[in-house]
Design a protein around this motif. Sequence first.
Motif, PDB file in Angstrom:
ATOM      1  N   GLN A  67       0.860  -1.184   0.000  1.00 59.87           N
ATOM      2  CA  GLN A  67       0.000   0.000   0.000  1.00 59.87           C
ATOM      3  C   GLN A  67       0.893   1.229   0.000  1.00 59.87           C
ATOM      4  O   GLN A  67       1.762   1.387   0.856  1.00 59.87           O
ATOM      5  N   PHE A 104      -2.994   4.029  -2.587  1.00 56.11           N
ATOM      6  CA  PHE A 104      -3.413   2.994  -3.534  1.00 56.11           C
ATOM      7  C   PHE A 104      -2.581   1.760  -3.254  1.00 56.11           C
ATOM      8  O   PHE A 104      -1.582   1.819  -2.535  1.00 56.11           O
ATOM      9  N   VAL A 105      -2.998   0.628  -3.809  1.00 53.61           N
ATOM     10  CA  VAL A 105      -2.303  -0.633  -3.580  1.00 53.61           C
ATOM     11  C   VAL A 105      -1.713  -1.134  -4.900  1.00 53.61           C
ATOM     12  O   VAL A 105      -2.403  -1.160  -5.921  1.00 53.61           O
ATOM     13  N   SER A 159      -8.622   0.561  -5.402  1.00 49.84           N
ATOM     14  CA  SER A 159      -7.827   0.689  -4.178  1.00 49.84           C
ATOM     15  C   SER A 159      -7.448   2.139  -3.871  1.00 49.84           C
ATOM     16  O   SER A 159      -6.953   2.430  -2.789  1.00 49.84           O
TER      17      SER A 159
END
Length: 132
Positions: free
Chosen positions: A68, A80-81, A103
């Motif tokens: 992450q 965001f991932v 994400s």
Amino acid sequence: MTTATVSGKFNVNLAPIEGYASGQSGINLGRMSIDKTFNGALNATSQGEMLSAMTPTQGSAGYVAIEQVIGELDGKKGSFVLQHFGTMDKGQDNLILNVIPDSGTNELEGLTGSMKIRIEQGIHYYDFEYTL
């Protein structure tokens, strides 16, 4: 909607952590923590985990990872991932890093994209192509 490619440097620290499986028949299975600091248009830190498999053949291995990323992308704040899928075949690497759909948070909500990693003279660089 903005589509852009940004580049910069990053530092990465990997450390072994306890895993469930260790591997058999010459395969070494590993688990690592990931801590990164990104500089440039992506000004952020990340934490994640990696699972890897090393084969007895020099330069052949594979890994998957999830991290992450939290900070700013072109001045927009959020997180965001990234999902990693990497293989090495006798030294030839194939690496895919994609933003996991949905994400993105805060000002990065709706972010999509992919990242490429370059290592030149021991320095890590990213090229991040994204749409927001």
